[in-house]
Design a protein around this motif. Structure first.
Motif, PDB file in Angstrom:
ATOM      1  N   LYS A 415     -36.452 -66.617  23.940  1.00 28.55           N
ATOM      2  CA  LYS A 415     -35.748 -67.889  24.130  1.00 28.55           C
ATOM      3  C   LYS A 415     -34.251 -67.634  24.324  1.00 28.55           C
ATOM      4  O   LYS A 415     -33.596 -68.287  25.133  1.00 28.55           O
ATOM      5  N   THR A 416     -33.728 -66.667  23.580  1.00 28.01           N
ATOM      6  CA  THR A 416     -32.330 -66.275  23.755  1.00 28.01           C
ATOM      7  C   THR A 416     -32.113 -65.705  25.148  1.00 28.01           C
ATOM      8  O   THR A 416     -31.092 -65.958  25.791  1.00 28.01           O
ATOM      9  N   MET A 417     -33.085 -64.928  25.629  1.00 26.27           N
ATOM     10  CA  MET A 417     -33.014 -64.369  26.971  1.00 26.27           C
ATOM     11  C   MET A 417     -32.831 -65.487  28.010  1.00 26.27           C
ATOM     12  O   MET A 417     -31.941 -65.408  28.867  1.00 26.27           O
ATOM     13  N   ASN A 430     -23.571 -56.471  33.252  1.00 28.81           N
ATOM     14  CA  ASN A 430     -23.602 -55.026  32.999  1.00 28.81           C
ATOM     15  C   ASN A 430     -23.164 -54.642  31.592  1.00 28.81           C
ATOM     16  O   ASN A 430     -23.217 -53.467  31.226  1.00 28.81           O
ATOM     17  N   GLN A 431     -22.712 -55.624  30.834  1.00 31.07           N
ATOM     18  CA  GLN A 431     -22.316 -55.339  29.455  1.00 31.07           C
ATOM     19  C   GLN A 431     -23.553 -55.032  28.600  1.00 31.07           C
ATOM     20  O   GLN A 431     -24.662 -55.509  28.894  1.00 31.07           O
ATOM     21  N   PRO A 432     -23.383 -54.244  27.540  1.00 28.93           N
ATOM     22  CA  PRO A 432     -24.531 -53.920  26.671  1.00 28.93           C
ATOM     23  C   PRO A 432     -25.222 -55.155  26.115  1.00 28.93           C
ATOM     24  O   PRO A 432     -26.454 -55.185  25.998  1.00 28.93           O
ATOM     25  N   GLU A 433     -24.433 -56.194  25.796  1.00 28.74           N
ATOM     26  CA  GLU A 433     -25.023 -57.396  25.214  1.00 28.74           C
ATOM     27  C   GLU A 433     -25.791 -58.238  26.232  1.00 28.74           C
ATOM     28  O   GLU A 433     -26.464 -59.213  25.865  1.00 28.74           O
ATOM     29  N   ALA A 434     -25.713 -57.867  27.528  1.00 23.33           N
ATOM     30  CA  ALA A 434     -26.448 -58.590  28.578  1.00 23.33           C
ATOM     31  C   ALA A 434     -27.800 -57.945  28.860  1.00 23.33           C
ATOM     32  O   ALA A 434     -28.433 -58.227  29.886  1.00 23.33           O
ATOM     33  N   ARG A 435     -28.256 -57.103  27.948  1.00 29.35           N
ATOM     34  CA  ARG A 435     -29.512 -56.364  28.146  1.00 29.35           C
ATOM     35  C   ARG A 435     -30.687 -57.301  28.436  1.00 29.35           C
ATOM     36  O   ARG A 435     -31.508 -57.044  29.318  1.00 29.35           O
TER      37      ARG A 435
END
Length: 551
Positions: A415-417, A430-435
């Motif tokens: 759901k967060t995705m 491209n940030q790590p938190e955008a995985r």
């Protein structure tokens, strides 16, 4: 330190002396012209304030006389004085109560504004539009140790935050009703509502739709005040006892330090729900339609989901009928090229939505969307359509991630995705938190490409578009049909993508929702019905504790 404190006290006394000197040279005629007595209007203040039960304002003022601070006495009356030594309005204790209640009003209306440090940001520029001498009150409350400030201000980003000083922060809250109102004459729906975008009050367009207002006007939507209040208090204590990791997540605030969403301070949440409980108790439902995405907001949309289990209508149990994975499901209409055409043959197109929503789709953006849909292989969307129609898109992505990427993600993470995919800036990739966002783009590349295009010029465009589509279908198609075909006998309330009614009308309402959604979106919907009752509460241990004390 003593020398510094002594210097600050000296400066403050000099300023107070200047204030008194200024007052002494004013002529009576000038003074009368300068003094304006204006109460805070109901549309701002509501009908009551919640303050700490160990705070006695009258005794506090006796202990800390107003005239020692930014107030002055003239002809036996006390007035505010601003930093420019200009005389303001006559002191009103209820205005002070209103300032204190802002710590409850703001998080109650904007639940995602709750921070994790307990400070509530107050935009003084907005408040001063209708409460010119607001600063005299707030400074008095800080100087006399009722409030503390975080002194943190960022232009265009963050207003200064306030919360109660330790003596009052841990105290429970008590209701204080403003003397100028008769509780029996409360209007369930306000005629004017605040427009955050334009920073002004305007007519409440909800009043133009009797099929939405009628059931609020009956004043029959109630809440079990005693149980809901006890539940809120005990839940706050439970969260504090379990620690920070067990606090609720605020998906509107991101912590760069932790590379994760921020949490919500439990005591601020408690203040917010207490305010909403009190509003329902006196039938001040605060219902309005905003003029941004035209959603209907009310005290029941503002409150946390769990507390809706304490609601009843005229003593009857309620049921909430919800669209499963609603935002991913509503996306399906955007893949139909006809939706974007001016002379569309569809029941709903971009040109049926409000003009401000239409304006988000610029001519150049419309061309980009059209070009993409023209070359898109519609068969590549079959799985996405099927799973969103079944209401199983989250579970399907969990399965794909597990099989293809050998990673176990929870339903909450999926759901967060979607939240990040649909509502974040395209640059956030491209940030790590955008995985999670990158994972989605690999699983459903065709869906992600359209999402990317729609957000390419202005990233909130997609969110506004989906919410406007939701509002049109739920409010003005489903609810209107229920009103007309139900002979104006079926009580309904909306919570964005869900409709609440009494249990006896569950199937009637569900059938209309399914028909309208399939007709507009083009694929069937999966609806879930949830009875609002105590057995549905998340924290049954707290309910047991409450029932034991009542019995």
């Amino acid at each position: 330190m003593d020398r510094v404190m002594g210097l600050l006290k000296y400066i403050k006394n000099k300023l107070l002396k200047r204030k008194k000197d200024y007052i002494s040279i004013l002529g009576n005629q000038e003074l009368k012209a300068a003094i304006v007595l204006v109460a805070v209007a109901t549309k701002h203040s509501g009908y009551y304030a919640l303050i700490p039960n160990n705070l006695d304002i009258d005794n506090h003022i006796l202990r800390y006389p107003l005239t020692n601070y930014n107030f002055t006495e003239i002809d036996g009356k006390i007035y505010t004085v601003n930093k420019r030594n200009k005389i303001g309005s006559c002191f009103d204790k209820e205005r002070m109560l209103y300032v204190l209640d802002l710590l409850n009003i703001i998080p109650a209306r904007y639940k995602d504004s709750v921070t994790e440090d307990g400070f509530v940001s107050i935009n003084s520029a907005i408040v001063r539009n209708y409460f010119k001498d607001y600063l005299s009150y707030i400074e008095y409350l800080i100087d006399t140790n009722i409030l503390v400030s975080d002194n943190h201000y960022e232009v265009g980003e963050k207003s200064i935050g306030y919360k109660y000083a330790p003596l009052y922060e841990s105290a429970d809250l008590v209701e204080v009703y403003y003397s100028r109102f008769d509780i029996n004459e409360i209007q369930p729906i306000h005629e004017e509502v605040y427009n955050k975008t334009n920073n002004c009050f305007q007519p409440n367009i909800l009043l133009n739709h009797p099929y939405l207002t009628h059931w609020y006007n009956q004043k029959a939507l109630n809440i079990d005040t005693v149980k809901a209040t006890k539940y809120a208090y005990l839940l706050m204590r439970k969260k504090f006892a379990l620690g920070y990791d067990n606090w609720d997540v605020n998906r509107d605030k991101w912590s760069k330090k932790r590379n994760d969403f921020c949490k919500k301070f439990p005591r601020t949440q408690y203040k917010a729900i207490r305010h909403n409980i009190c509003s329902i108790k006196i039938h001040d439902y605060k219902a309005k339609i905003d003029t941004n995405v035209y959603r209907l907001h009310s005290v029941i949309t503002n409150m946390e989901k769990d507390y809706r289990n304490f609601l009843t209508y005229n003593g009857n149990q309620l049921v909430s009928i919800d669209i499963s994975n609603s935002q991913p499901y509503l996306m399906n209409i955007l893949f139909n090229p006809e939706f974007w055409k001016e002379n569309s043959t569809l029941p709903l197109s971009i040109y049926n939505l409000p003009t401000n929503i239409q304006s988000l789709i610029t001519p150049s953006l419309s061309i980009m969307i059209g070009n993409y849909l023209e070359e898109l292989d519609i068969n590549s969307l079959e799985e996405y359509k099927l799973k969103t129609s079944e209401g199983s898109i989250y579970e399907n992505i969990m399965r794909i991630v597990r099989e293809r990427f050998v990673e176990n993600l929870t339903r909450k993470q999926i759901k967060t995705m979607f939240y990040i995919v649909l509502f974040s800036n395209n640059k956030f990739f491209n940030q790590p938190e955008a995985r999670l966002k990158k994972l989605f783009s690999e699983i459903y590349p065709q869906v992600y490409k359209l999402v990317y295009i729609i957000k390419i010029q202005n990233h909130p465009t997609l969110a506004c578009l989906l919410q406007a589509i939701e509002s049109e279908i739920i409010l003005h198609r489903c609810c209107k049909r229920i009103w007309e075909e139900g002979n104006q006998q079926i009580p309904i309330f909306t919570i964005h993508d869900s409709i609440v009614t009494t249990i006896e009308y569950e199937e009637f309402v569900k059938n209309i929702m399914q028909e309208e959604l399939r007709n507009v979106i083009g694929v069937p919907s999966h609806l879930e019905a949830e009875i609002l009752r105590e057995e549905g509460l998340k924290h049954q241990d707290i309910l047991t504790q409450i029932n034991q004390t009542i019995n």
